[in-house]
Design an enzyme around this catalytic site. Sequence first.
Site, PDB file in Angstrom:
ATOM      1  N   HIS A   1       0.453   9.042  -0.999  1.00 37.02           N
ATOM      2  CA  HIS A   1      -0.272   8.705   0.229  1.00 37.02           C
ATOM      3  C   HIS A   1      -0.026   9.773   1.295  1.00 37.02           C
ATOM      4  CE1 HIS A   1      -0.699   4.641  -1.468  1.00 37.02           C
ATOM      5  NE2 HIS A   1      -1.721   4.522  -0.648  1.00 37.02           N
TER       6      HIS A   1
ATOM      7  N   LYS B   1       1.801   7.429   6.418  1.00 35.94           N
ATOM      8  CA  LYS B   1       1.985   6.063   5.905  1.00 35.94           C
ATOM      9  C   LYS B   1       3.406   5.584   6.161  1.00 35.94           C
ATOM     10  CE  LYS B   1       1.238   3.088   1.858  1.00 35.94           C
ATOM     11  NZ  LYS B   1       0.622   2.010   2.633  1.00 35.94           N
TER      12      LYS B   1
HETATM   13  P1  NAD Z   1      -2.673   3.479  11.543  1.00 37.05           P
HETATM   14  O1  NAD Z   1      -1.269   3.831  11.887  1.00 37.05           O
HETATM   15  O2  NAD Z   1      -3.724   4.545  11.603  1.00 37.05           O
HETATM   16  O3  NAD Z   1      -3.176   2.264  12.463  1.00 37.05           O
HETATM   17  C1  NAD Z   1      -2.371   1.154  12.755  1.00 37.05           C
HETATM   18  C2  NAD Z   1      -2.984   0.363  13.900  1.00 37.05           C
HETATM   19  O4  NAD Z   1      -2.222  -0.829  14.090  1.00 37.05           O
HETATM   20  C3  NAD Z   1      -2.995   1.076  15.258  1.00 37.05           C
HETATM   21  O5  NAD Z   1      -4.210   0.773  15.928  1.00 37.05           O
HETATM   22  C4  NAD Z   1      -1.817   0.448  16.010  1.00 37.05           C
HETATM   23  O6  NAD Z   1      -1.988   0.455  17.418  1.00 37.05           O
HETATM   24  C5  NAD Z   1      -1.881  -0.961  15.463  1.00 37.05           C
HETATM   25  N1  NAD Z   1      -0.610  -1.687  15.572  1.00 37.05           N
HETATM   26  C6  NAD Z   1       0.612  -1.291  15.146  1.00 37.05           C
HETATM   27  N2  NAD Z   1       1.538  -2.220  15.466  1.00 37.05           N
HETATM   28  C7  NAD Z   1       0.881  -3.213  16.101  1.00 37.05           C
HETATM   29  C8  NAD Z   1       1.293  -4.435  16.697  1.00 37.05           C
HETATM   30  N3  NAD Z   1       2.578  -4.821  16.672  1.00 37.05           N
HETATM   31  N4  NAD Z   1       0.356  -5.213  17.286  1.00 37.05           N
HETATM   32  C9  NAD Z   1      -0.945  -4.837  17.313  1.00 37.05           C
HETATM   33  N5  NAD Z   1      -1.403  -3.676  16.769  1.00 37.05           N
HETATM   34  C10 NAD Z   1      -0.489  -2.887  16.179  1.00 37.05           C
HETATM   35  O7  NAD Z   1      -2.595   2.840  10.077  1.00 37.05           O
HETATM   36  P2  NAD Z   1      -3.765   2.724   8.995  1.00 37.05           P
HETATM   37  O8  NAD Z   1      -3.746   3.912   8.096  1.00 37.05           O
HETATM   38  O9  NAD Z   1      -5.029   2.312   9.671  1.00 37.05           O
HETATM   39  O10 NAD Z   1      -3.212   1.511   8.117  1.00 37.05           O
HETATM   40  C11 NAD Z   1      -3.016   0.243   8.698  1.00 37.05           C
HETATM   41  C12 NAD Z   1      -2.467  -0.721   7.643  1.00 37.05           C
HETATM   42  O11 NAD Z   1      -3.464  -0.959   6.634  1.00 37.05           O
HETATM   43  C13 NAD Z   1      -1.223  -0.183   6.904  1.00 37.05           C
HETATM   44  O12 NAD Z   1      -0.355  -1.265   6.667  1.00 37.05           O
HETATM   45  C14 NAD Z   1      -1.811   0.336   5.602  1.00 37.05           C
HETATM   46  O13 NAD Z   1      -0.896   0.407   4.556  1.00 37.05           O
HETATM   47  C15 NAD Z   1      -2.872  -0.713   5.370  1.00 37.05           C
HETATM   48  N6  NAD Z   1      -3.933  -0.356   4.419  1.00 37.05           N
HETATM   49  C16 NAD Z   1      -4.341  -1.336   3.594  1.00 37.05           C
HETATM   50  C17 NAD Z   1      -5.382  -1.101   2.713  1.00 37.05           C
HETATM   51  C18 NAD Z   1      -5.852  -2.233   1.825  1.00 37.05           C
HETATM   52  O14 NAD Z   1      -6.829  -2.043   1.086  1.00 37.05           O
HETATM   53  N7  NAD Z   1      -5.211  -3.398   1.886  1.00 37.05           N
HETATM   54  C19 NAD Z   1      -6.008   0.137   2.681  1.00 37.05           C
HETATM   55  C20 NAD Z   1      -5.583   1.127   3.580  1.00 37.05           C
HETATM   56  C21 NAD Z   1      -4.528   0.872   4.459  1.00 37.05           C
END
Ligand code: NAD
Length: 216
Positions: free
Chosen positions: A127, A131
Amino acid sequence: MRYGVVGFSGRMGREVIEVFSERGHELVLKVDLEQEQYLGKPDVIVDFSNPSALKRTVKLCEENSAGLVIGTTGLNEKDLEIIKDLSKKVPVVQSFNFSIGIQIMLRIVSEISRILEDWDVEIVEIHHRFKKDAPSGTALLLKKALNKDVPIHSLRIGGVPGDHTVNFANLGEILSISHRAISRRTFALGALKAAEFILRKEPGFYEFPKIVFGGV
Ligand code: NAD
């Protein structure tokens, strides 16, 4: 659909908003670490953020009687229990991977693991450097599908959206099953499928593979 996004300014949040807007859904709630903007009552809340947001997300779902689609990874057993409890009140879909290809891969590796009982098995996942969790939620899903305690190797390099390989080997051959996400849009499309599915559904925990393949 009127929907909310927890993690709206993140990589996945932005993809979700793009895909949901293209379908004509209305964004009425935006939450991230820094801000919360409430423009109306959402039918469904989509959370791709961080485990630290979970309590707030659950409260927002309860207050608005909104369904939940959650793709956040790094959740522990207690977090998953909290999500299961919420599903007694509203419809919920939780998946560590919302791509269709991974759902197929889970089925394939489960079958291979059953057949190749005595082969060595190791998972490699790659990744992007930003991440936060390791191993990935998807690698944990693959491990569960293999029904074996296998090693997971996690690489955090560059801008990779998500590569997963399960390697099966004996002394004479290697069989590798791989999946590569080439765009985060694929996860957002899966979340859209899940959100449209639970719209106006009874409270309950709806499994993403069943939404994809049928059988709910
Ligand atoms: P990122 O760091 O780009 O975005 C995270 C977002 O969450 C930001 O907007 C941040 O402000 C917000 N955030 C963080 N802590 C918070 C809190 N306590 N309260 C409210 N908002 C909060 O991350 P990303 O790449 O967008 O990934 C986000 C999540 O999705 C990760 O856990 C990642 O592993 C997961 N993900 C899941 C899938 C899936 O298919 N299930 C696919 C891709 C990513």
